[in-house]
Write a protein that holds these residues in place. Structure first.
Motif, PDB file in Angstrom:
ATOM      1  N   SER A 143      39.789 -28.089  -7.157  1.00  0.00           N
ATOM      2  CA  SER A 143      39.548 -26.899  -7.868  1.00  0.00           C
ATOM      3  C   SER A 143      40.725 -25.793  -7.249  1.00  0.00           C
ATOM      4  CB  SER A 143      38.504 -26.325  -7.338  1.00  0.00           C
ATOM      5  OG  SER A 143      37.239 -27.214  -7.229  1.00  0.00           O
ATOM      6  N   ALA A 146      42.608 -26.652 -10.727  1.00  0.00           N
ATOM      7  CA  ALA A 146      41.798 -26.202 -11.732  1.00  0.00           C
ATOM      8  C   ALA A 146      42.197 -24.376 -11.721  1.00  0.00           C
ATOM      9  CB  ALA A 146      40.627 -26.774 -12.280  1.00  0.00           C
ATOM     10  N   ARG A 148      39.989 -22.439 -10.531  1.00  0.00           N
ATOM     11  CA  ARG A 148      38.442 -22.029 -10.696  1.00  0.00           C
ATOM     12  C   ARG A 148      36.951 -22.888  -9.889  1.00  0.00           C
ATOM     13  NH1 ARG A 148      34.424 -24.283 -13.893  1.00  0.00           N
ATOM     14  NH2 ARG A 148      35.250 -25.530 -15.027  1.00  0.00           N
ATOM     15  N   LEU A 150      35.338 -25.597  -8.985  1.00  0.00           N
ATOM     16  CA  LEU A 150      34.460 -26.964  -9.846  1.00  0.00           C
ATOM     17  C   LEU A 150      33.708 -27.035  -9.179  1.00  0.00           C
ATOM     18  CD1 LEU A 150      37.884 -28.741 -10.368  1.00  0.00           C
ATOM     19  CD2 LEU A 150      36.824 -27.337 -12.001  1.00  0.00           C
ATOM     20  N   VAL A 199      34.324 -30.607 -16.206  1.00  0.00           N
ATOM     21  CA  VAL A 199      35.510 -29.319 -16.994  1.00  0.00           C
ATOM     22  C   VAL A 199      35.097 -30.064 -17.641  1.00  0.00           C
ATOM     23  CG1 VAL A 199      36.727 -30.606 -15.128  1.00  0.00           C
ATOM     24  CG2 VAL A 199      36.686 -31.833 -16.804  1.00  0.00           C
ATOM     25  N   HIS A 202      40.599 -26.984 -21.008  1.00  0.00           N
ATOM     26  CA  HIS A 202      41.054 -25.262 -20.652  1.00  0.00           C
ATOM     27  C   HIS A 202      42.126 -25.999 -19.027  1.00  0.00           C
ATOM     28  CE1 HIS A 202      41.976 -21.338 -19.504  1.00  0.00           C
ATOM     29  NE2 HIS A 202      41.862 -21.745 -18.760  1.00  0.00           N
ATOM     30  N   ASP A 203      40.526 -26.797 -18.054  1.00  0.00           N
ATOM     31  CA  ASP A 203      41.761 -26.746 -16.835  1.00  0.00           C
ATOM     32  C   ASP A 203      41.862 -28.151 -16.903  1.00  0.00           C
ATOM     33  OD1 ASP A 203      39.219 -25.023 -15.834  1.00  0.00           O
ATOM     34  OD2 ASP A 203      37.712 -26.707 -16.518  1.00  0.00           O
ATOM     35  N   ASN A 217      50.269 -23.439  -9.590  1.00  0.00           N
ATOM     36  CA  ASN A 217      49.150 -23.218 -10.759  1.00  0.00           C
ATOM     37  C   ASN A 217      49.741 -21.971 -10.963  1.00  0.00           C
ATOM     38  OD1 ASN A 217      46.604 -22.198 -11.565  1.00  0.00           O
ATOM     39  ND2 ASN A 217      45.777 -23.364 -11.102  1.00  0.00           N
TER      40      ASN A 217
END
Length: 312
Positions: A143, A146, A148, A150, A199, A202-203, A217
């Motif tokens: 997560s 990414a 965010r 998940l 996912v 974009h992820d 990130n």
């Protein structure tokens, strides 16, 4: 290159690749076989934190094997990259992603973290006192990549656990060779759960850009892994990330990449950007046909390739 030019190139490649109808959806799991083969999304995330999306870049799909580089990164952070290499192996097998033979033939059952066998062995080495603690660590790490939280696709997870015969065979072979750090059923459980995370393209672009940006990130500015761990992760992606087509991929794209049979492909241009794509039609090796074509075109047009890179 200006923001306007990046958007123009991304939209142009999407339009160029969209009509391609070659390949078939995966039949490994019934849920994947039922995916809409016409969906296609592209995303590019720069190390400066800009994200460009086109098509169905926010359509959800199964992470599947695209999780493997990031789980390997988390295990490298836990064990150290040198120990991870010794215990897991890093050389390409030259065989299908779900082959059992490489485990049986290799010393200690070592393959590499980008194929199913090596990824199951990787999952067994996640930190945690039990499988739930390991899963908590893994989910938090994926997560963070990414940017965010998940979530597990419950329908797919039920499908995978009911039909996971080949991976069960692989886990048994690994256990027989002493290649697992824990119980084979726990390793298989972790591997199955990471594969079933939902996912988007974009992820994947943000996750790839995190590896491109030294483990930070670029959107959240969270340092997910130490900068020095990106090198070993990108190395195994370059040599084995696209399965038995990894050599052809590197020849054409010139960048580390990783695919998943859910239709995702992620590509890393160190210091510059990450690419993410989603299209369920796969080639014989299990790589998205449109995803490979799009990465090839974008690497060339944006000057992203390692072997012919242009200044950002």
């Amino acid at each position: 290159m200006s923001e306007t030019e990046v958007r123009r190139v991304l939209a142009g490649v999407h339009a160029e690749v969209l009509p391609v109808a070659a390949g078939e959806t995966s039949t490994v799991y019934p849920t994947l076989a039922a995916a809409d083969p016409d969906r296609f999304g592209l995303s590019l995330a720069t190390t400066g934190g800009e994200v460009f999306d086109v098509g169905e870049a926010f359509a959800g799909f199964a992470l599947m094997s695209a999780a493997k580089p990031f789980t390997f990164a988390l295990v490298c952070a836990h064990l150290g990259a040198d120990r991870a290499r010794r215990e897991l192996g890093v050389n390409a097998t030259g065989e299908a992603f779900n082959a059992v033979a490489p485990v049986l033939e290799a010393p200690g059952g070592r393959t590499n973290p980008m194929v199913n066998a090596g990824a199951i062995a990787t999952c067994s080495r996640l930190p945690g006192a039990d499988v739930e603690a390991q899963w908590t660590h893994l989910l938090a790490g994926l997560s963070a990549f990414a940017g965010r939280e998940l979530h597990l696709d419950a329908e797919l997870y039920a499908d995978v656990t009911a039909t996971n015969f080949r991976n069960t065979e692989i886990a048994g072979a690994l256990a027989g060779k002493g290649a697992l750090a824990g119980d084979p059923s726990d390793a298989l459980e972790l591997y199955s759960r990471q594969s079933c995370l939902d996912v988007t393209a974009h992820d994947l672009a943000v996750m790839a850009s995190t590896l491109a940006d030294g483990g930070m990130n670029p959107v959240t500015r969270q340092q997910v892994i130490a900068p020095e761990l990106c090198w070993p992760v990108l190395a195994v992606m370059a040599t084995a990330g696209m399965y038995e087509h990894s050599g052809e991929w590197l020849y054409d794209v010139g960048l580390p990449g990783k695919s998943g049979i859910g239709g995702g492909v992620l590509t890393v241009s160190p210091g510059k950007a990450g690419l993410g794509s989603f299209s369920p039609r796969l080639d014989a090796a299990g790589n998205s046909v449109r995803g490979v074509l799009a990465a090839t075109r974008l690497a060339a047009e944006l000057g992203l390739g390692l072997f012919g890179s242009r200044p950002a």
